[in-house]
Scaffold this motif. Structure first.
Motif, PDB file in Angstrom:
ATOM      1  N   ALA A  27      54.350  41.812  40.204  1.00  0.00           N
ATOM      2  CA  ALA A  27      53.099  41.118  40.516  1.00  0.00           C
ATOM      3  C   ALA A  27      53.333  39.615  40.423  1.00  0.00           C
ATOM      4  CB  ALA A  27      51.995  41.527  39.546  1.00  0.00           C
ATOM      5  N   GLY A  45      47.715  46.430  47.220  1.00  0.00           N
ATOM      6  CA  GLY A  45      47.649  46.675  45.779  1.00  0.00           C
ATOM      7  C   GLY A  45      46.403  45.983  45.249  1.00  0.00           C
ATOM      8  N   ARG A 100      50.157  42.014  43.898  1.00  0.00           N
ATOM      9  CA  ARG A 100      51.504  42.551  44.151  1.00  0.00           C
ATOM     10  C   ARG A 100      52.305  41.513  44.923  1.00  0.00           C
ATOM     11  NH1 ARG A 100      52.639  48.433  46.356  1.00  0.00           N
ATOM     12  NH2 ARG A 100      50.815  48.643  45.051  1.00  0.00           N
TER      13      ARG A 100
END
Length: 104
Positions: A27, A45, A100
């Motif tokens: 991330a 995400g 992400r």
């Protein structure tokens, strides 16, 4: 080690320009500056969107209807996978985004 002391005054050279702050297990944590809307999109995400400075109208689609919420400093918007959304700053805004790596 990094110490960030200009989060409230950071300015990029273009709308939605960003400073990469950290990468945590796939991330990214990025500081964005903008004075222009983004575009409608869906992330692959979850995305955490924290307004640091300014105001942002976050528009999103839920149940086929467009909705909006006004966010100010310390307000957050969390989009899950599949949540269609777009950010519209009201003037200049600085936003911390966690998402992400490589996400839209």
């Amino acid at each position: 080690m990094k110490i960030v002391t200009d989060a409230r005054t950071f300015r990029a050279d273009r709308a939605w320009g960003a400073r990469d702050l950290a990468e945590i297990e796939g991330a990214t944590v990025r500081l964005h500056w903008t004075d222009q809307p983004y575009r409608w999109h869906v992330n692959d995400g979850a995305e955490v969107f924290l307004v640091l400075e300014g105001e942002v109208e976050m528009r999103y689609r839920q149940g086929g209807q467009e909705k909006a919420v006004r966010l100010g400093p310390a307000d957050m918007f969390i989009a899950e996978v599949g949540d269609e959304h777009v950010a519209h700053p009201q003037g200049e805004a600085r936003i911390l985004v966690v998402e992400r790596k490589g996400s839209v």
